[in-house]
Design a protein around this motif. Sequence first.
Motif, PDB file in Angstrom:
ATOM      1  N   ASP A 179      19.693  29.616  26.741  1.00  0.00           N
ATOM      2  CA  ASP A 179      19.704  30.283  28.050  1.00  0.00           C
ATOM      3  C   ASP A 179      21.025  30.093  28.804  1.00  0.00           C
ATOM      4  N   SER A 180      22.102  29.809  28.081  1.00  0.00           N
ATOM      5  CA  SER A 180      23.370  29.470  28.733  1.00  0.00           C
ATOM      6  C   SER A 180      24.186  30.671  29.191  1.00  0.00           C
ATOM      7  N   VAL A 181      23.764  31.879  28.866  1.00  0.00           N
ATOM      8  CA  VAL A 181      24.475  33.082  29.299  1.00  0.00           C
ATOM      9  C   VAL A 181      23.559  33.911  30.183  1.00  0.00           C
ATOM     10  N   ASP A 182      24.051  34.277  31.348  1.00  0.00           N
ATOM     11  CA  ASP A 182      23.298  35.111  32.272  1.00  0.00           C
ATOM     12  C   ASP A 182      22.989  36.444  31.592  1.00  0.00           C
ATOM     13  N   PRO A 183      21.705  36.830  31.508  1.00  0.00           N
ATOM     14  CA  PRO A 183      21.351  38.099  30.854  1.00  0.00           C
ATOM     15  C   PRO A 183      22.048  39.316  31.457  1.00  0.00           C
ATOM     16  N   GLU A 184      22.469  39.234  32.715  1.00  0.00           N
ATOM     17  CA  GLU A 184      23.169  40.350  33.353  1.00  0.00           C
ATOM     18  C   GLU A 184      24.520  40.642  32.696  1.00  0.00           C
ATOM     19  N   ARG A 185      25.044  39.677  31.947  1.00  0.00           N
ATOM     20  CA  ARG A 185      26.342  39.853  31.289  1.00  0.00           C
ATOM     21  C   ARG A 185      26.242  40.601  29.958  1.00  0.00           C
ATOM     22  N   LEU A 186      25.029  40.762  29.445  1.00  0.00           N
ATOM     23  CA  LEU A 186      24.844  41.407  28.147  1.00  0.00           C
ATOM     24  C   LEU A 186      24.863  42.917  28.284  1.00  0.00           C
ATOM     25  N   ARG A 187      25.549  43.588  27.377  1.00  0.00           N
ATOM     26  CA  ARG A 187      25.640  45.036  27.356  1.00  0.00           C
ATOM     27  C   ARG A 187      25.651  45.521  25.907  1.00  0.00           C
ATOM     28  N   ILE A 188      24.962  46.621  25.649  1.00  0.00           N
ATOM     29  CA  ILE A 188      25.075  47.254  24.343  1.00  0.00           C
ATOM     30  C   ILE A 188      26.542  47.629  24.153  1.00  0.00           C
ATOM     31  N   GLY A 189      27.089  47.281  23.016  1.00  0.00           N
ATOM     32  CA  GLY A 189      28.501  47.541  22.747  1.00  0.00           C
ATOM     33  C   GLY A 189      29.423  46.427  23.176  1.00  0.00           C
ATOM     34  N   GLU A 205      29.764  39.128  -4.912  1.00  0.00           N
ATOM     35  CA  GLU A 205      30.755  38.188  -4.399  1.00  0.00           C
ATOM     36  C   GLU A 205      30.517  38.065  -2.902  1.00  0.00           C
ATOM     37  N   TRP A 206      31.159  37.091  -2.278  1.00  0.00           N
ATOM     38  CA  TRP A 206      30.998  36.866  -0.841  1.00  0.00           C
ATOM     39  C   TRP A 206      32.339  37.074  -0.163  1.00  0.00           C
ATOM     40  N   ARG A 207      32.392  38.042   0.750  1.00  0.00           N
ATOM     41  CA  ARG A 207      33.642  38.383   1.431  1.00  0.00           C
ATOM     42  C   ARG A 207      33.687  37.781   2.831  1.00  0.00           C
ATOM     43  N   ALA A 208      34.847  37.232   3.164  1.00  0.00           N
ATOM     44  CA  ALA A 208      35.058  36.666   4.504  1.00  0.00           C
ATOM     45  C   ALA A 208      35.117  37.791   5.534  1.00  0.00           C
ATOM     46  N   MET A 209      34.460  37.569   6.656  1.00  0.00           N
ATOM     47  CA  MET A 209      34.466  38.496   7.783  1.00  0.00           C
ATOM     48  C   MET A 209      35.272  37.871   8.914  1.00  0.00           C
ATOM     49  N   SER A 210      35.734  38.690   9.839  1.00  0.00           N
ATOM     50  CA  SER A 210      36.514  38.190  10.975  1.00  0.00           C
ATOM     51  C   SER A 210      35.647  37.414  11.966  1.00  0.00           C
ATOM     52  N   GLY A 211      34.348  37.688  11.962  1.00  0.00           N
ATOM     53  CA  GLY A 211      33.461  37.052  12.939  1.00  0.00           C
ATOM     54  C   GLY A 211      33.383  37.824  14.241  1.00  0.00           C
ATOM     55  N   ARG A 212      34.034  38.950  14.315  1.00  0.00           N
ATOM     56  CA  ARG A 212      33.989  39.780  15.517  1.00  0.00           C
ATOM     57  C   ARG A 212      32.975  40.887  15.322  1.00  0.00           C
ATOM     58  N   GLY A 213      32.352  41.270  16.445  1.00  0.00           N
ATOM     59  CA  GLY A 213      31.380  42.344  16.381  1.00  0.00           C
ATOM     60  C   GLY A 213      31.049  42.867  17.763  1.00  0.00           C
ATOM     61  N   ARG A 214      30.032  43.697  17.815  1.00  0.00           N
ATOM     62  CA  ARG A 214      29.550  44.280  19.070  1.00  0.00           C
ATOM     63  C   ARG A 214      28.045  44.161  19.124  1.00  0.00           C
ATOM     64  N   ILE A 215      27.535  43.944  20.333  1.00  0.00           N
ATOM     65  CA  ILE A 215      26.083  43.869  20.509  1.00  0.00           C
ATOM     66  C   ILE A 215      25.516  45.263  20.227  1.00  0.00           C
ATOM     67  N   TRP A 216      24.661  45.344  19.234  1.00  0.00           N
ATOM     68  CA  TRP A 216      24.040  46.603  18.851  1.00  0.00           C
ATOM     69  C   TRP A 216      22.711  46.777  19.590  1.00  0.00           C
ATOM     70  N   SER A 217      22.015  45.658  19.828  1.00  0.00           N
ATOM     71  CA  SER A 217      20.749  45.659  20.560  1.00  0.00           C
ATOM     72  C   SER A 217      20.468  44.237  21.029  1.00  0.00           C
ATOM     73  N   VAL A 275      21.363  38.918  13.283  1.00  0.00           N
ATOM     74  CA  VAL A 275      20.572  38.532  14.449  1.00  0.00           C
ATOM     75  C   VAL A 275      20.991  37.140  14.885  1.00  0.00           C
ATOM     76  N   GLY A 276      21.019  36.911  16.187  1.00  0.00           N
ATOM     77  CA  GLY A 276      21.368  35.594  16.709  1.00  0.00           C
ATOM     78  C   GLY A 276      21.187  35.551  18.208  1.00  0.00           C
ATOM     79  N   ASN A 277      21.941  34.672  18.843  1.00  0.00           N
ATOM     80  CA  ASN A 277      21.883  34.498  20.295  1.00  0.00           C
ATOM     81  C   ASN A 277      23.292  34.458  20.849  1.00  0.00           C
ATOM     82  N   VAL A 278      23.498  35.055  22.022  1.00  0.00           N
ATOM     83  CA  VAL A 278      24.765  34.922  22.733  1.00  0.00           C
ATOM     84  C   VAL A 278      24.653  33.663  23.582  1.00  0.00           C
ATOM     85  N   VAL A 279      25.601  32.759  23.402  1.00  0.00           N
ATOM     86  CA  VAL A 279      25.608  31.483  24.115  1.00  0.00           C
ATOM     87  C   VAL A 279      26.988  31.269  24.746  1.00  0.00           C
ATOM     88  N   SER A 280      27.094  30.289  25.619  1.00  0.00           N
ATOM     89  CA  SER A 280      28.376  30.013  26.275  1.00  0.00           C
ATOM     90  C   SER A 280      29.281  29.116  25.436  1.00  0.00           C
TER      91      SER A 280
END
Length: 144
Positions: free
Chosen positions: A111-121, A53-65, A99-104
């Motif tokens: 390339d819409s998000v400054d890489p300096e803003r990315l953090r594990i977790g 079956e397919w379960r709905a997710m909240s869409g929230r998460g944390r950057i793992w890598s 897997v995906g991309n962090v965007v604004s």
Amino acid sequence: MDDLLLPVVDEDGAPFWEYAARGELRVQACADCGRLRFPPRPCCPHCRSFASEWRAMSGRGRIWSYVLPHPPLLPAYAAQAPYNAVVVELADAPGIRLVGNVVSGPDAPLDSVDPERLRIGGPVRAVFCPVFPDVTLVRWLLER
């Protein structure tokens, strides 16, 4: 857009892409033992059941890598480099990583998000970006 790498949709994964096109993040689960699994596959690796079956997710998460690819890249991506490629662990499904991309914003360039803003977790939430009439990608927005 001709050089974009697009997902190969197989029978097991087709529902994931259909839900994404509707703006829903869902993960395949075993209908017998209840364990979540990703990527989608026909048989549960835990109990060997073929019921799913397919379960709905909240869409929230944390950057793992994450990584910041630099040229040489495919032409469709080189113009946007450096951009990020992230692995996100879902908040309501620990152990499930997408897997995906962090965007604004959903339609923002890679390339819409400054890489300096990315953090594990770093907390993120899913957004959906139609890239072709039949392909909607899951991307991620940074949460504050």
